[in-house]
Design a protein around this motif. Structure first.
Motif, PDB file in Angstrom:
ATOM      1  N   HIS A 170       6.223  17.472   6.707  1.00 52.14           N
ATOM      2  CA  HIS A 170       5.992  16.203   6.024  1.00 52.14           C
ATOM      3  C   HIS A 170       6.399  14.997   6.876  1.00 52.14           C
ATOM      4  CE1 HIS A 170       5.810  18.960   2.541  1.00 52.14           C
ATOM      5  NE2 HIS A 170       4.810  18.155   2.237  1.00 52.14           N
ATOM      6  N   ASP A 171       7.386  15.173   7.724  1.00 53.40           N
ATOM      7  CA  ASP A 171       7.791  14.071   8.595  1.00 53.40           C
ATOM      8  C   ASP A 171       6.645  13.692   9.532  1.00 53.40           C
ATOM      9  OD1 ASP A 171       9.712  12.193   9.659  1.00 53.40           O
ATOM     10  OD2 ASP A 171       9.906  13.521  11.388  1.00 53.40           O
ATOM     11  N   GLN A 172       6.062  14.676  10.179  1.00 54.98           N
ATOM     12  CA  GLN A 172       4.952  14.392  11.085  1.00 54.98           C
ATOM     13  C   GLN A 172       3.704  13.935  10.328  1.00 54.98           C
ATOM     14  OE1 GLN A 172       5.017  14.280  14.560  1.00 54.98           O
ATOM     15  NE2 GLN A 172       7.168  14.244  13.944  1.00 54.98           N
ATOM     16  N   LEU A 173       3.481  14.471   9.152  1.00 55.36           N
ATOM     17  CA  LEU A 173       2.364  14.030   8.319  1.00 55.36           C
ATOM     18  C   LEU A 173       2.490  12.544   8.017  1.00 55.36           C
ATOM     19  CD1 LEU A 173      -0.144  14.588   6.515  1.00 55.36           C
ATOM     20  CD2 LEU A 173       1.479  15.146   4.679  1.00 55.36           C
ATOM     21  N   LEU A 174       3.680  12.118   7.655  1.00 54.92           N
ATOM     22  CA  LEU A 174       3.908  10.700   7.369  1.00 54.92           C
ATOM     23  C   LEU A 174       3.717   9.846   8.618  1.00 54.92           C
ATOM     24  CD1 LEU A 174       7.048  11.033   5.073  1.00 54.92           C
ATOM     25  CD2 LEU A 174       4.794  10.212   4.361  1.00 54.92           C
ATOM     26  N   ILE A 175       4.360  10.235   9.702  1.00 54.16           N
ATOM     27  CA  ILE A 175       4.344   9.437  10.926  1.00 54.16           C
ATOM     28  C   ILE A 175       2.950   9.352  11.559  1.00 54.16           C
ATOM     29  CG2 ILE A 175       5.173   9.383  13.321  1.00 54.16           C
ATOM     30  CD1 ILE A 175       7.862  10.520  12.204  1.00 54.16           C
ATOM     31  N   LYS A 176       2.257  10.479  11.631  1.00 56.63           N
ATOM     32  CA  LYS A 176       0.972  10.507  12.334  1.00 56.63           C
ATOM     33  C   LYS A 176      -0.206  10.044  11.489  1.00 56.63           C
ATOM     34  CE  LYS A 176       2.042  14.229  15.557  1.00 56.63           C
ATOM     35  NZ  LYS A 176       1.711  15.607  15.951  1.00 56.63           N
ATOM     36  N   TYR A 177      -0.126  10.235  10.180  1.00 59.97           N
ATOM     37  CA  TYR A 177      -1.313   9.988   9.361  1.00 59.97           C
ATOM     38  C   TYR A 177      -1.090   9.041   8.174  1.00 59.97           C
ATOM     39  CZ  TYR A 177      -2.718  13.956  12.155  1.00 59.97           C
ATOM     40  OH  TYR A 177      -2.966  14.785  13.211  1.00 59.97           O
ATOM     41  N   ILE A 178      -0.106   9.314   7.343  1.00 62.37           N
ATOM     42  CA  ILE A 178       0.072   8.515   6.123  1.00 62.37           C
ATOM     43  C   ILE A 178       0.468   7.081   6.452  1.00 62.37           C
ATOM     44  CG2 ILE A 178       1.314   8.293   3.937  1.00 62.37           C
ATOM     45  CD1 ILE A 178      -0.656  10.706   4.046  1.00 62.37           C
ATOM     46  N   TYR A 179       1.488   6.888   7.267  1.00 60.22           N
ATOM     47  CA  TYR A 179       1.909   5.522   7.598  1.00 60.22           C
ATOM     48  C   TYR A 179       0.794   4.735   8.296  1.00 60.22           C
ATOM     49  CZ  TYR A 179       6.728   7.049   6.525  1.00 60.22           C
ATOM     50  OH  TYR A 179       7.860   7.532   5.917  1.00 60.22           O
ATOM     51  N   PRO A 180       0.126   5.306   9.299  1.00 66.37           N
ATOM     52  CA  PRO A 180      -0.981   4.556   9.912  1.00 66.37           C
ATOM     53  C   PRO A 180      -2.088   4.211   8.913  1.00 66.37           C
ATOM     54  CG  PRO A 180      -0.313   6.330  11.370  1.00 66.37           C
ATOM     55  CD  PRO A 180       0.424   6.530  10.064  1.00 66.37           C
ATOM     56  N   LEU A 181      -2.386   5.111   7.989  1.00 66.43           N
ATOM     57  CA  LEU A 181      -3.410   4.820   6.986  1.00 66.43           C
ATOM     58  C   LEU A 181      -2.966   3.714   6.034  1.00 66.43           C
ATOM     59  CD1 LEU A 181      -4.705   8.434   6.327  1.00 66.43           C
ATOM     60  CD2 LEU A 181      -6.074   6.497   7.176  1.00 66.43           C
ATOM     61  N   ILE A 182      -1.687   3.698   5.685  1.00 64.21           N
ATOM     62  CA  ILE A 182      -1.168   2.618   4.835  1.00 64.21           C
ATOM     63  C   ILE A 182      -1.241   1.294   5.584  1.00 64.21           C
ATOM     64  CG2 ILE A 182       0.918   1.674   3.749  1.00 64.21           C
ATOM     65  CD1 ILE A 182       1.603   4.585   2.913  1.00 64.21           C
ATOM     66  N   LYS A 183      -0.888   1.300   6.850  1.00 64.47           N
ATOM     67  CA  LYS A 183      -0.954   0.065   7.639  1.00 64.47           C
ATOM     68  C   LYS A 183      -2.397  -0.415   7.791  1.00 64.47           C
ATOM     69  CE  LYS A 183       3.330   0.952  10.069  1.00 64.47           C
ATOM     70  NZ  LYS A 183       3.982   1.326  11.307  1.00 64.47           N
ATOM     71  N   GLU A 184      -3.309   0.517   7.940  1.00 61.83           N
ATOM     72  CA  GLU A 184      -4.715   0.171   8.132  1.00 61.83           C
ATOM     73  C   GLU A 184      -5.396  -0.289   6.837  1.00 61.83           C
ATOM     74  OE1 GLU A 184      -8.757   2.502   9.564  1.00 61.83           O
ATOM     75  OE2 GLU A 184      -6.821   3.165  10.358  1.00 61.83           O
ATOM     76  N   HIS A 185      -5.075   0.361   5.728  1.00 61.93           N
ATOM     77  CA  HIS A 185      -5.779   0.090   4.471  1.00 61.93           C
ATOM     78  C   HIS A 185      -4.921  -0.612   3.428  1.00 61.93           C
ATOM     79  CE1 HIS A 185      -9.258   2.369   5.805  1.00 61.93           C
ATOM     80  NE2 HIS A 185      -8.409   3.266   6.281  1.00 61.93           N
ATOM     81  N   GLY A 186      -3.673  -0.896   3.764  1.00 62.09           N
ATOM     82  CA  GLY A 186      -2.806  -1.695   2.910  1.00 62.09           C
ATOM     83  C   GLY A 186      -2.477  -1.083   1.561  1.00 62.09           C
ATOM     84  N   ALA A 187      -2.391  -1.965   0.568  1.00 64.94           N
ATOM     85  CA  ALA A 187      -1.966  -1.572  -0.774  1.00 64.94           C
ATOM     86  C   ALA A 187      -2.871  -0.506  -1.382  1.00 64.94           C
ATOM     87  CB  ALA A 187      -1.909  -2.799  -1.678  1.00 64.94           C
ATOM     88  N   TYR A 188      -4.136  -0.530  -1.007  1.00 60.95           N
ATOM     89  CA  TYR A 188      -5.085   0.450  -1.548  1.00 60.95           C
ATOM     90  C   TYR A 188      -4.635   1.871  -1.211  1.00 60.95           C
ATOM     91  CZ  TYR A 188      -9.360   3.215  -1.983  1.00 60.95           C
ATOM     92  OH  TYR A 188     -10.273   4.189  -2.300  1.00 60.95           O
ATOM     93  N   PHE A 189      -4.367   2.135   0.063  1.00 66.33           N
ATOM     94  CA  PHE A 189      -3.982   3.492   0.445  1.00 66.33           C
ATOM     95  C   PHE A 189      -2.556   3.798   0.003  1.00 66.33           C
ATOM     96  CE2 PHE A 189      -2.749   7.110   2.961  1.00 66.33           C
ATOM     97  CZ  PHE A 189      -3.859   7.923   2.839  1.00 66.33           C
ATOM     98  N   LYS A 190      -1.692   2.805   0.029  1.00 65.22           N
ATOM     99  CA  LYS A 190      -0.316   3.031  -0.434  1.00 65.22           C
ATOM    100  C   LYS A 190      -0.319   3.480  -1.888  1.00 65.22           C
ATOM    101  CE  LYS A 190       2.820  -0.292  -1.076  1.00 65.22           C
ATOM    102  NZ  LYS A 190       3.937  -1.229  -0.843  1.00 65.22           N
ATOM    103  N   SER A 191      -1.148   2.860  -2.697  1.00 62.24           N
ATOM    104  CA  SER A 191      -1.259   3.239  -4.105  1.00 62.24           C
ATOM    105  C   SER A 191      -1.768   4.674  -4.251  1.00 62.24           C
ATOM    106  CB  SER A 191      -2.197   2.263  -4.820  1.00 62.24           C
ATOM    107  OG  SER A 191      -2.427   2.671  -6.140  1.00 62.24           O
ATOM    108  N   ILE A 192      -2.749   5.042  -3.438  1.00 67.13           N
ATOM    109  CA  ILE A 192      -3.252   6.419  -3.468  1.00 67.13           C
ATOM    110  C   ILE A 192      -2.116   7.387  -3.138  1.00 67.13           C
ATOM    111  CG2 ILE A 192      -4.734   8.092  -2.277  1.00 67.13           C
ATOM    112  CD1 ILE A 192      -6.812   5.850  -1.958  1.00 67.13           C
ATOM    113  N   PHE A 193      -1.377   7.094  -2.079  1.00 61.66           N
ATOM    114  CA  PHE A 193      -0.278   7.972  -1.661  1.00 61.66           C
ATOM    115  C   PHE A 193       0.774   8.097  -2.762  1.00 61.66           C
ATOM    116  CE2 PHE A 193       3.963   8.155   0.515  1.00 61.66           C
ATOM    117  CZ  PHE A 193       3.914   9.496   0.832  1.00 61.66           C
ATOM    118  N   GLU A 194       1.186   6.985  -3.317  1.00 64.36           N
ATOM    119  CA  GLU A 194       2.205   7.019  -4.378  1.00 64.36           C
ATOM    120  C   GLU A 194       1.725   7.827  -5.581  1.00 64.36           C
ATOM    121  OE1 GLU A 194       4.374   2.713  -3.553  1.00 64.36           O
ATOM    122  OE2 GLU A 194       2.641   2.799  -4.906  1.00 64.36           O
TER     123      GLU A 194
END
Length: 162
Positions: free
Chosen positions: A42-66
């Motif tokens: 999960h650490d690498q999943l967050l660092i490599k994919y989830i965080y970059p997607l949140i930075k790229e797509h903002g609140a939209y992707f953050k909401s999906i993740f949450e």
């Protein structure tokens, strides 16, 4: 297409939980990091994919993740285990300023805590690797992580632990 794009496409279809559970795009955990208890790193999943997607797509992707963290926790014991594991890693990253991605820790922790109260006993029968049941690893690791977040990082789960 890249893995990041594939994960994004799964997320917008409501299937990010499959990635959080390690069913799609599992990331091998180094042997020295408790690999027997993590169906995906999960650490690498967050660092490599989830965080970059949140930075790229903002609140939209953050909401999906949450929302997916809470949704996957409600599916079954593996989902609960993976959601709390991923949440644990994120909270430590956030509190230690290892990420500039911030999520709704207070509300998510209470949702996960409530789910743990209702379904946590199912973790006693979750066997990720052979022999887990003998030592009750899934349950013990989950409770340990929750207690660490509560004690060291002030996370309020909204429940009292057994």
């Amino acid at each position: 297409m890249s893995i990041k794009e594939d994960i994004y496409n799964l997320a917008i279809k409501g299937e990010l939980g499959k990635v959080l559970r390690g069913e799609l795009f599992p990331i091998a955990t180094p042997i020295d990091i408790n690999s027997e208890m993590r169906p995906t790193d999960h650490d690498q999943l967050l660092i490599k994919y989830i965080y970059p997607l949140i930075k790229e797509h903002g609140a939209y992707f953050k909401s999906i993740f949450e929302n997916e963290l809470v949704k996957v926790a409600n599916e079954d014991s593996l989902g609960l285990f993976c959601a709390i594991q991923c949440f644990y890693v994120h909270v430590i990253n956030e509190k230690n300023k290892e990420t500039d991605v911030f999520i709704a820790i207070d509300s998510i922790s209470k949702d996960l805590g409530g789910n743990f109260l209702l379904n946590g006993d199912d973790l006693h029968s979750l066997e990720i690797d052979k022999g887990d049941l003998l030592y009750d690893k899934s349950y013990k690791l989950t409770v340990s992580g929750m207690r660490i977040l509560e004690r060291d990082y002030g996370v309020d789960w909204g429940i009292k632990f057994p």
